[in-house]
Design an enzyme around this catalytic site. Structure first.
Site, mmCIF file in Angstrom:
data_model
loop_
_atom_site.group_PDB
_atom_site.id
_atom_site.type_symbol
_atom_site.label_atom_id
_atom_site.label_comp_id
_atom_site.label_asym_id
_atom_site.label_seq_id
_atom_site.Cartn_x
_atom_site.Cartn_y
_atom_site.Cartn_z
ATOM 1 N N TYR A 56 7.453 -4.438 1.300
ATOM 2 C CA TYR A 56 7.035 -5.154 1.400
ATOM 3 C C TYR A 56 7.303 -6.899 0.915
ATOM 4 O O TYR A 56 7.247 -6.758 -0.520
ATOM 5 C CB TYR A 56 5.419 -5.177 0.362
ATOM 6 C CG TYR A 56 4.472 -3.179 1.505
ATOM 7 C CD1 TYR A 56 4.630 -3.283 2.427
ATOM 8 C CD2 TYR A 56 4.095 -2.688 0.505
ATOM 9 C CE1 TYR A 56 4.133 -1.770 2.967
ATOM 10 C CE2 TYR A 56 3.397 -1.448 0.810
ATOM 11 C CZ TYR A 56 3.279 -0.978 1.878
ATOM 12 O OH TYR A 56 3.247 -0.159 2.074
ATOM 13 N N HIS A 140 9.187 6.682 2.555
ATOM 14 C CA HIS A 140 8.548 5.365 3.635
ATOM 15 C C HIS A 140 8.623 5.730 5.026
ATOM 16 O O HIS A 140 10.263 5.058 5.333
ATOM 17 C CB HIS A 140 8.709 4.230 3.135
ATOM 18 C CG HIS A 140 7.858 2.976 2.908
ATOM 19 N ND1 HIS A 140 7.686 1.919 3.194
ATOM 20 C CD2 HIS A 140 6.885 3.387 3.956
ATOM 21 C CE1 HIS A 140 6.708 1.630 3.427
ATOM 22 N NE2 HIS A 140 6.083 1.984 3.378
#
Length: 333
Positions: A56, A140
């Protein structure tokens, strides 16, 4: 706000979580002051679960979230981050990140689900956040890396969990089938399920949710608005579904659900946030929150009472699957 425990772990999360992807400048710039104010507003509203990832904003989300939480009592909140994408120097920068975040691309992401990659990623995250530990660590998006993720990354996380370094471990993905495998075949305690148990998509009932129940494990739901189509009282043409323009038939179905919501005195986004809690294995809904105003709206939606009769009517009209369980009676404490 009510706490829900990750089964068979010491970790408990609030039923509403703060998703920090957007404060990593997802799609547009978020001023630093707005990011801090959003985290502060979430805290003031009783939210105590915060999720981030190196991906992110190429570390920006982790830095901002860590700075905003650093002065808070460390035993009062739960923070999760993710492994699988190392941040390494970018030898050929073009100026701006190409994966949706408005940040400089001096770094790039490098897939790595090896044991060493996991340990390095966690160490880097702790350095960026300035925190002493992570409570939950997810793999992830390991879609194309099952073998290394299952055989190297997850055992490395399990070792850290068993040593008490991490409280809970799992995986986060946009699909449910492989998440079910993580629950059935690995040491995962929890999975982060994106967009596959919503008012418009209940496919997780075929795999990951039965796996969670069978093995006594837990699920965090994200992407509950399916990229936006469920985020407004009245869905309209041009809204997104799973990151693309929503097809007319889905817009029509969302409108039909909205009509039923109205007859029960509630709204489509409030129902979309409450819906995942109809399943006993789902303990949390986490949403991206960019500003204090967004935090306030999400908390207000979360706090709305949703009559059980809404789910009955949606099942009866074929707008959700007939095997969606009855609501468990979400509450606050």
């Amino acid at each position: 706000m009510r706490l829900r425990k990750i089964q068979n772990t010491p970790v408990a999360v609030t039923e509403l979580g703060f998703g920090a992807s957007v404060i990593g400048n997802l799609y547009r710039v978020t001023p630093a002051d707005d990011a801090t104010a959003a985290v502060d507003a979430a805290w003031d509203a009783g939210i105590r679960y915060f999720d981030t990832a190196p991906h992110y904003g190429l570390g920006l989300s982790e830095r901002r979230l860590g700075a905003a939480l650093r002065h808070r009592p460390r035993d009062r909140y739960v923070i999760s981050s993710k492994v699988g994408r190392l941040l390494v120097p970018n030898e050929e920068p073009h100026g701006v990140d190409t994966e949706g975040f408005v940040v400089r691309d001096d770094l790039r992401r490098q897939w790595d689900f090896s044991r060493d990659g996991v340990l390095r990623s966690i160490e880097d995250t702790l350095e960026r956040t300035g925190l002493d530990r992570l409570d939950i660590v997810y793999l992830h998006d390991p879609d194309d890396h099952w073998r290394q993720a299952a055989e190297e990354a997850m055992p490395a996380l399990a070792e850290l969990r068993d040593q008490g370094v991490i409280g809970a471990i799992g995986a986060g993905m946009n699909q449910s089938a492989m998440l079910a495998r993580f629950l059935r075949e690995t040491a995962a305690d929890i999975v982060m399920l994106a967009g596959r148990y919503t008012l418009l998509d209940q496919s997780a009932l075929d795999d990951v949710l039965p796996a969670a129940q069978e093995h006594g494990k837990s699920v965090v739901a994200v992407g509950v608005f399916n990229s936006g189509l469920l985020s407004r009282d009245r869905p309209a043409e041009g809204m997104k579904y799973d990151y693309q323009d929503a097809p007319p038939e889905l817009i029509a179905r969302a409108l039909a659900i909205a009509e039923v919501c109205a007859t029960h005195g509630t709204t489509l986004p409030a129902a979309a946030m409450a819906f995942p809690h109809t399943h006993p294995s789902i303990i949390n809904v986490t949403l991206g929150m960019r500003t204090p105003e967004q935090v306030g709206r999400n908390v207000e939606l979360h706090d709305q009472h949703i009559p059980d009769g809404l789910w009955d009517d949606l099942r009866a009209q074929g707008l959700i699957r007939s095997d969606v369980p009855a609501e468990r009676g979400r509450g606050r404490e």
